[in-house]
Structures are given as structure tokens and as C-alpha cells.
Design a protein around this motif. Structure first.
Motif, PDB file in Angstrom:
ATOM      1  N   ASN A  11       0.852  -1.184   0.000  1.00  0.00           N
ATOM      2  CA  ASN A  11       0.000   0.000   0.000  1.00  0.00           C
ATOM      3  C   ASN A  11       0.890   1.236   0.000  1.00  0.00           C
ATOM      4  N   GLU A  70      -4.421   6.230   1.435  1.00  0.00           N
ATOM      5  CA  GLU A  70      -3.615   5.037   1.190  1.00  0.00           C
ATOM      6  C   GLU A  70      -4.420   4.049   0.354  1.00  0.00           C
ATOM      7  N   GLN A  71      -3.770   3.497  -0.678  1.00  0.00           N
ATOM      8  CA  GLN A  71      -4.407   2.527  -1.544  1.00  0.00           C
ATOM      9  C   GLN A  71      -3.424   1.377  -1.796  1.00  0.00           C
ATOM     10  N   THR A  72      -3.913   0.281  -2.344  1.00  0.00           N
ATOM     11  CA  THR A  72      -3.102  -0.921  -2.497  1.00  0.00           C
ATOM     12  C   THR A  72      -2.852  -1.233  -3.968  1.00  0.00           C
ATOM     13  N   SER A 113      -5.422  -0.669   3.045  1.00  0.00           N
ATOM     14  CA  SER A 113      -4.011  -0.833   3.410  1.00  0.00           C
ATOM     15  C   SER A 113      -3.674  -2.221   3.938  1.00  0.00           C
ATOM     16  N   TYR A 150      -7.132  -7.131   4.134  1.00  0.00           N
ATOM     17  CA  TYR A 150      -6.638  -5.752   4.228  1.00  0.00           C
ATOM     18  C   TYR A 150      -7.475  -5.011   5.263  1.00  0.00           C
TER      19      TYR A 150
END
Length: 226
Positions: free
Chosen positions: A79, A89-91, A124, A139
């Protein structure tokens, strides 16, 4: 499963350029060992994945790697955040054939944030495991107030379908995970899934901790254990 590649054990990690807690944008590194007790490690001189050549969504730094090998291809899930302050926040995922040279998936982020939902701010800490012919990605999602655990399913490690609702919610007032239930690590033993996570509640007068939160490692299981 712990395995060797070219006679070496490999470890992936992320590191920060400045002193302090998560100080500066982090990058991904690799280390290797031939020590069967796994005590002596050697780091590569340069990061294998960096925010410097990343997209806008990861320019604030990279976090929490999860490394998977499947049919001769390596998949590095991570992430990332888009900025230093008030960030999202992204993955995403990067792939490699030799562990040293990585290319990002062109459809990153594979798990973006979902506006006006329990995962509107963070998606995340990917934890990827195999379940028969499918892959599962555990996640946590964060909405600015609470973190909760989610799950996504894939047949190819690149295209993921998420459950709309959390699979592990934050607790009620007074419970150990009142504020957050997040940061998953999932293992299976004797047909039971053990879902370890970080539980967070407000600090109490008798707590020995810094700041306004009390943190502990907790576990949820797929069936009752004695």
C-alpha cells in the motif's frame, strides 16, 4: 511457505530515510540469507521499488509489502500514500521474474479507496494467501474514524473483487478494539483460520503507553477454540 530462490532465503521490507516514526517517504528493499537459522542477512544496496518513479497515488511513500511467488512469477503487494499530510492510502502490486527488476501493474491501484464508505480514506496492509484455486487478500479499510478488516478474492492475483462489508469490525465502547481492528496477518492451522490483528482502544489511567491510544495484538478465529 518459506522457500529458497537461487540457494538464498529472501526478505522484503520497507524503510524510511529519516529518523523517527515513519519519517519521510518509505521505499521497498530486499535482503538475502544463506543462514539456515535465518539470523544473518545481507541487504541489497538499492531499493527494488520506490515512490520516486511511482504514480501520483504512491508519491508519499510505500508501505507493508507482501511477497508471493506463483508459477515462476513474483508478486509484490503493497500500500502507498499520495502525500505527506491528509493523505489517502491505496493498495497496488508489482511483478517480477527475478526478484530484482519490478514493473508495476498498469491498472494500479488494484484496491482503491471507496468514497463515502468504511474504506474511504485507507485501503491498506495487504495479506495474500491461497484458498484452493482462489487467492484471498485480507486488508484494512479506514474512514477517518475507525479501521476495519476487509477481504478481496481473485483468480489471477491481479483482478480483485471485494466484499462490500467488513469481515472484522471495530468493537463496541470499552472493548479492546473499540477504535480500530486492523493490520491483518492470517494463517491456517488444523482447519482453523487465525486472523491476527492490531486492536486499538482509548488509553486508560492505568495503561503504560504513550499517546492517547492503547494498542495490542488480538486474534479472531473461524471457529471456536478452547
Amino acid at each position: 511457505m518459506l522457500k529458497k530462490v537461487d540457494g538464498k532465503y529472501w526478505m522484503v521490507y520497507h524503510a524510511y530515510p529519516e529518523e523517527g516514526y515513519e519519517a519521510g517517504p518509505a521505499e521497498m528493499g530486499l535482503a538475502w540469507s544463506t543462514d539456515e537459522e535465518l539470523r544473518e542477512w545481507h541487504r541489497l544496496e538499492r531499493p527494488v521499488l520506490s515512490w520516486k518513479d511511482g504514480a501520483d497515488w504512491e508519491r508519499g511513500g510505500l508501505y507493508k509489502a507482501c511477497l508471493i511467488e506463483h508459477e515462476g512469477m513474483y508478486y509484490l503487494f503493497y500500500n502507498a500514500k499520495n502525500a505527506d499530510r491528509s493523505w489517502r492510502e491505496q493498495t497496488g502490486v508489482a511483478v517480477s521474474e527475478d526478484l530484482l527488476h519490478w514493473r508495476r501493474y498498469e491498472s494500479n491501484p488494484i484496491l482503491p479507496v471507496v468514497p463515502e464508505s468504511w474504506q474511504s480514506t485507507f485501503v491498506s496492509d495487504p495479506c495474500v494467501v491461497k484458498d484452493g484455486d482462489r487467492w484471498l487478500l485480507f486488508y484494512f479499510g479506514y474512514d477517518g474514524s475507525h479501521s476495519q478488516e476487509g477481504i478481496a478474492v481473485s483468480d489471477n492475483l491481479l483482478d480483485w473483487k471485494r466484499s462490500e462489508e467488513p469481515i472484522l469490525r471495530h468493537g463496541a465502547p470499552g472493548e479492546l478494539d473499540e477504535i480500530h481492528a486492523h493490520k491483518p496477518s492470517v494463517v491456517r492451522r488444523n482447519d482453523v483460520l487465525y486472523h491476527f490483528y492490531c486492536a486499538v482502544r482509548p488509553v486508560r489511567p492505568d495503561d503504560r503507553t504513550l499517546g492517547g491510544e492503547f494498542r495490542a495484538i488480538a486474534v479472531a478465529t473461524s471457529s471456536r477454540i478452547d
